[in-house]
Design an enzyme around this catalytic site. Structure first.
Site, PDB file in Angstrom:
ATOM      1  N   THR A   1      -0.314   9.283  -6.154  1.00 15.29           N
ATOM      2  CA  THR A   1      -0.344   9.053  -4.489  1.00 15.29           C
ATOM      3  C   THR A   1       0.964   9.611  -3.888  1.00 15.29           C
ATOM      4  OG1 THR A   1       0.330   6.774  -4.629  1.00 15.29           O
ATOM      5  CG2 THR A   1      -2.020   7.329  -4.709  1.00 15.29           C
TER       6      THR A   1
ATOM      7  N   ALA B   1       1.043   5.677   1.095  1.00 11.46           N
ATOM      8  CA  ALA B   1       0.052   4.538   1.238  1.00 11.46           C
ATOM      9  C   ALA B   1      -0.985   4.937   1.749  1.00 11.46           C
ATOM     10  CB  ALA B   1       0.896   3.397   2.333  1.00 11.46           C
TER      11      ALA B   1
ATOM     12  N   ASP C   1      -1.354  -5.069  -7.369  1.00  8.41           N
ATOM     13  CA  ASP C   1      -2.696  -5.699  -6.530  1.00  8.41           C
ATOM     14  C   ASP C   1      -2.967  -4.833  -5.118  1.00  8.41           C
ATOM     15  OD1 ASP C   1      -2.843  -7.489  -8.726  1.00  8.41           O
ATOM     16  OD2 ASP C   1      -1.881  -9.059  -7.344  1.00  8.41           O
TER      17      ASP C   1
END
Ligand SMILES: CCCCCCCCCCCCC/C=C/[C@@H](O)[C@H](COP(=O)(O)O)NC(=O)CCCCCCCCCCCCCCC
Ligand SMILES: Nc1ncnc2c1ncn2[C@@H]1O[C@H](COP(=O)(O)OP(=O)(O)O)[C@@H](O)[C@H]1O
Ligand SMILES: [Ca+2]
Length: 515
Positions: free
Chosen positions: A128, A131, A156
């Site tokens: 990635t 975000a 998480d």
């Protein structure tokens, strides 16, 4: 007789391949003898249970008389494995390179990718770049029919991105409106795997019993399937987020808010901000309303742990914890503590709280191996609502310490815990924010009053910690969606020991040999 035999479940074989030369020559004297007699060999990789719910990939070398026999064995074993339809063959992998100690990429490339290749799993890997990259990619770009599962490498937060991407995509494909709090959502077809590389790794730990990347990779290869509840969080009729582990207001909200400014510290930011928040000792006033779970789902103190094949979760699914109906969330009238709705009796509790936590699963993690709510269930359609009322610093510390040992953290006069299907929270000063927005002068006046009551906080509000993300609203409504997603996991196994599971009975096959 059995003691000197080893047995292997065919379903626990990772794959077979022709043995590479160095694997054969590096062995001890006895094996060298085999190599001379039988120069052709193939290797079978399989899963072995070790301590603390960790799995390892082990190899056995079989020697053959000729190359053709060797190739035939490899082909036959791999063909048999490819018939196991629960096993994924194509995976989409998202790696967050900044999770935890920033080792996600290394963990995937060094420890996981070689196992996927042994199991003949093909992968599409995306590192990635920002975000929400994974979330948005899943929501709009991916052809979900082209893969058998999605894997996230990270913490998480990264798992949460994948859940948001998949759940939102599934709803939009089915034309379901996520903004309706009591809407039944459509379960996701694809399973999700977690390779732990984050700061807390609570979801991985609570679903496998450990936060070990190799163990997770092996659960993915075996094609394990663990259904899991998801909470939807709304503010009035606007969807905010989904949560699968902790929804925490007060203590855990404040720890997270402070720790986000210290990301550079890595996982230890939580300890630092935890200590700081503990010393601040802030409490918050508000009203909690909740709809209790049905009695057949036990209670948060019944000492029934959620384990592989859990019967409470089965019961939860059979209960049909669906949310449909024309029920509308309403806070109770002043001075009343119960409110009826179409699907049960709501209870209302007002008070001053150090923490309000909802644990949809145990939230076990290395910091707290039993978790925030040790008897919460992964897939029963409920969440355990923990209310920690105002108490002395010393008592709160005693409560926190009990999360790290075997003592009961709920056995304290200022703590109560309820198993619920839905809940809502309204901070006492919920109108203050809008008044501050409307008029600066009156806002300042009200704010001053609030600040007197809460000397360390500008608004008198905490934030909600939603699986490690900060929510923008304090006033929220939460519904549990039973078994909305599935993971490549099988829940925590009961009493697995090193010895009893080293080898297991084979499914009518003859791959057994003597020790
Ligand atoms: C005195 C020791 C007290 C230890 C108390 C430990 C309780 C830990 C329960 C943790 C529940 C975790 C639930 C999971 C949340 C995660 O989704 C979420 C995101 O994870 P990610 O960053 O990997 O994406 N993580 C979190 O929100 C982090 C919560 C961690 C809280 C740590 C609190 C430490 C408290 C230390 C208090 C110290 C008091 C010492 C006084 C002398
Ligand atoms: N490439 C990226 N750059 C910056 N942030 C990212 C990137 N990929 C994911 N994120 C975000 O990083 C945050 C933390 O991720 P997570 O994997 O949970 O790590 P940690 O456990 O250390 O908190 C999540 O909010 C996620 O959305
Ligand atoms: Ca649950």
């Amino acid at each position: 007789m059995l003691a000197d035999h080893h047995f292997l479940l065919v379903s626990e074989i990772v794959g077979a391949r022709e043995t590479e030369e160095e694997d054969q020559t590096n062995k001890d004297g006895g094996r060298k003898h085999n190599v001379l007699l039988y120069p052709y060999a193939f290797t079978v990789s399989y899963t072995e249970r070790t301590k603390h719910h960790c799995w390892r990939c082990k190899d056995i070398i079989f020697h053959c008389l000729d190359e053709a026999q060797c190739q035939q064995w490899v082909q036959t074993i791999n063909n048999q494995l490819s018939l196991l339809s629960i096993r994924p063959k194509r995976l989409l992998v998202y790696i967050n390179p900044y999770s935890g100690k920033q080792r996600g990429k290394w963990i995937y490339e060094q420890r996981v990718a070689p196992l996927f290749s042994r199991a003949s799993i093909s992968t599409d890997v995306i590192v990635t770049e920002s975000a929400n990259h994974a979330r948005d990619h899943l929501k709009t770009e991916v052809d979900l029919k082209q893969c058998d599962g999605v894997v996230c490498v990270g913490g998480d937060g990264m798992f949460s991105e994948v859940v948001h991407g998949l759940v939102s995509r599934t709803q939009s494909d089915s034309r379901v409106d996520q903004n309706q709090p009591n809407q039944d959502l459509v379960p996701c077809a694809l399973r999700i795997g977690i390779i732990p590389a984050g700061s807390t790794d609570c979801i991985c730990y609570s679903t496998t019993g450990t936060n070990d990347p190799v163990t997770s990779a092996l659960h993915i290869i075996m094609g394990d399937s663990q259904p899991m509840d998801v909470c939807s969080v709304h503010h009035n009729n606007t969807f905010l987020r989904y949560s699968v582990s902790l929804l925490g207001y007060g203590f855990y909200g404040d720890v997270l808010t402070d720790s986000e400014r210290k990301r550079w510290m890595g996982p230890s930011r939580y300890d630092f901000s935890g200590l700081k928040t503990f010393l601040t000792h802030q409490y918050y006033e508000g009203t909690v309303a909740f709809l209790p779970a049905k009695d057949n789902l036990g209670n948060p103190r019944d000492k029934i742990k959620c384990r592989t094949g859990c019967h409470i979760c089965e019961q939860g699914a059979n209960n049909g914890q669906l949310l449909s109906g024309d029920h509308v969330y309403k806070m109770a009238e002043e001075n009343s503590d119960e409110e009826t709705s179409g699907d049960g009796v709501w209870r209302v509790i007002r008070g001053k709280f150090l923490a309000i936590n909802a644990a949809c699963m145990s939230c076990a993690c290395p910091r707290s191996p039993r978790g925030l709510s040790p008897y919460a269930h992964l897939a029963d359609g409920t969440t355990d609502l923990i209310l920690v009322r105002k108490a002395s610093r010393l008592d709160f510390l005693r409560h926190l310490i009990r999360h790290t040992n075997k003592d009961d953290q709920f056995d304290m006069s200022f703590v109560e815990v309820h198993r619920v299907r839905r809940f809502s929270f309204a901070p006492k000063h919920s109108n203050v924010i809008s008044e501050v927005d409307l008029s600066e002068t009156s806002g300042k006046k009200i704010c001053n009053q609030v600040c007197t009551a809460h000397p360390n906080n500008d608004t008198g509000h905490s934030n909600w910690n939603c699986d490690g993300e900060i929510l923008p609203h304090a006033d929220i409504q939460v519904s549990v969606h039973c078994q909305l997603i599935r993971l490549f996991a099988r829940g925590v196994e009961r009493g697995t020991t090193f010895d009893t599971y080293t080898w297991s009975v084979i499914e009518g096959s003859n791959l057994s040999w003597q020790a």
